[in-house]
Motif scaffolding. Structure first.
Motif, short mmCIF file in Angstrom:
data_model
loop_
_atom_site.label_atom_id
_atom_site.label_comp_id
_atom_site.label_asym_id
_atom_site.label_seq_id
_atom_site.Cartn_x
_atom_site.Cartn_y
_atom_site.Cartn_z
N LYS A 53 0.80 -1.23 0.00
CA LYS A 53 0.00 0.00 0.00
C LYS A 53 0.83 1.28 0.00
N GLY A 54 2.16 1.13 0.06
CA GLY A 54 3.03 2.29 0.13
C GLY A 54 3.18 2.99 -1.22
N SER A 55 3.52 4.27 -1.17
CA SER A 55 3.76 5.07 -2.37
C SER A 55 4.94 5.99 -2.11
N ALA A 56 5.76 6.19 -3.14
CA ALA A 56 6.91 7.09 -3.01
C ALA A 56 6.51 8.56 -3.04
N PRO A 64 -7.28 8.46 -0.33
CA PRO A 64 -6.68 7.82 0.84
C PRO A 64 -7.62 6.79 1.48
N VAL A 65 -7.01 5.72 1.95
CA VAL A 65 -7.75 4.64 2.60
C VAL A 65 -7.13 4.42 3.96
N ASN A 66 -7.95 4.15 4.96
CA ASN A 66 -7.44 3.82 6.29
C ASN A 66 -7.23 2.32 6.40
N ILE A 67 -6.11 1.94 6.96
CA ILE A 67 -5.75 0.52 7.09
C ILE A 67 -5.45 0.23 8.55
N ALA A 87 2.32 7.27 2.81
CA ALA A 87 3.11 7.82 1.71
C ALA A 87 3.99 8.98 2.18
N THR A 88 3.50 9.77 3.12
CA THR A 88 4.29 10.87 3.67
C THR A 88 5.53 10.35 4.38
N ILE A 89 5.36 9.28 5.15
CA ILE A 89 6.49 8.65 5.85
C ILE A 89 7.51 8.15 4.83
N ILE A 90 7.02 7.43 3.83
CA ILE A 90 7.90 6.85 2.82
C ILE A 90 8.62 7.94 2.03
N GLU A 91 7.88 8.94 1.58
CA GLU A 91 8.47 10.02 0.78
C GLU A 91 9.53 10.79 1.58
N SER A 92 9.28 11.01 2.87
CA SER A 92 10.25 11.73 3.70
C SER A 92 11.57 10.98 3.80
N ARG A 93 11.50 9.68 4.10
CA ARG A 93 12.73 8.89 4.23
C ARG A 93 13.41 8.74 2.87
#
Length: 192
Positions: A53-56, A64-67, A87-93
């Motif tokens: 479900k992650g996105s860069a 957005p969907v809640n999981i 996605a915000t977490i992934i994009e930041s890292r």
């Protein structure tokens, strides 16, 4: 070429078929998983969230969907996370990991004729090509090593995480064949 591994991300710059520069960042997909895990989610579910479900790019999340994901603490309720926040977490890292690589790419003075090729297990991250294009302006495509594999090869080796290993084996084979040919040419009898 950018190889996205679990514990490192590697840049190799080629021009006219020759390696011009290489650079390695000691961070990779595992660091992204650990960031997701910091929300109180078990490691295996953090990895699944990233991969499934992650996105860069957060901007690519239209709906957005809640999981719900199991908490590290079995006595606590499941952790609820939005795909936009994920996605915000992934994009930041990813931005942190890629910043030094993008700096090197931006300093290249010759033309990158084939754009950027991505490979490695982390290259399967959704919207990674768009992320890199947005940051560099270069066309991005996925590397493909499958033409070098036979039909009898185990299916798992067709995945991008095995591209570097397959490439190293092919390169080693080619170098060994050249060495053998050079040795045979050196010991041929001389013309009288």
């Amino acid at each position: 070429m950018i190889a996205f591994g679990a514990t490192s991300t590697t840049l190799a710059v080629y021009n006219e078929g020759k390696l011009q520069d290489s650079f390695m960042v000691p961070f990779g997909g595992l660091n992204i998983t650990k960031d997701i895990q910091e929300l109180g989610i078990k490691y295996e579910y953090a990895e699944l969230l990233k991969c499934k479900k992650g996105s860069a790019l957060e901007s690519c999340i239209a709906q957005p969907v809640n999981i719900k994901a199991p908490s590290v603490d079995p006595d606590k309720e499941h952790v609820m996370i939005s795909t936009a926040f994920l996605a915000t977490i992934i994009e930041s890292r990813l931005t942190e990991i890629m910043e030094p690589i993008f700096d090197i790419i931006n300093q290249i003075t010759y033309r990158l004729q084939n754009g950027i090729i991505i490979t490695g297990g982390g290259s399967k991250l959704l919207n990674l090509k768009e992320f890199i294009t947005e940051k560099t302006g270069f066309q991005v495509r996925e590397g493909n090593h499958t033409e070098w594999l036979s039909e009898e090869t185990d299916e798992k080796f067709f995945q991008p995480e095995y591209a570097q290993a397959v490439g190293a084996m092919i390169l080693t084979h080619d170098l060994m064949m050249k060495k053998k040919a050079d040795e045979e040419a050196a010991i041929e009898p001389k013309i009288k």
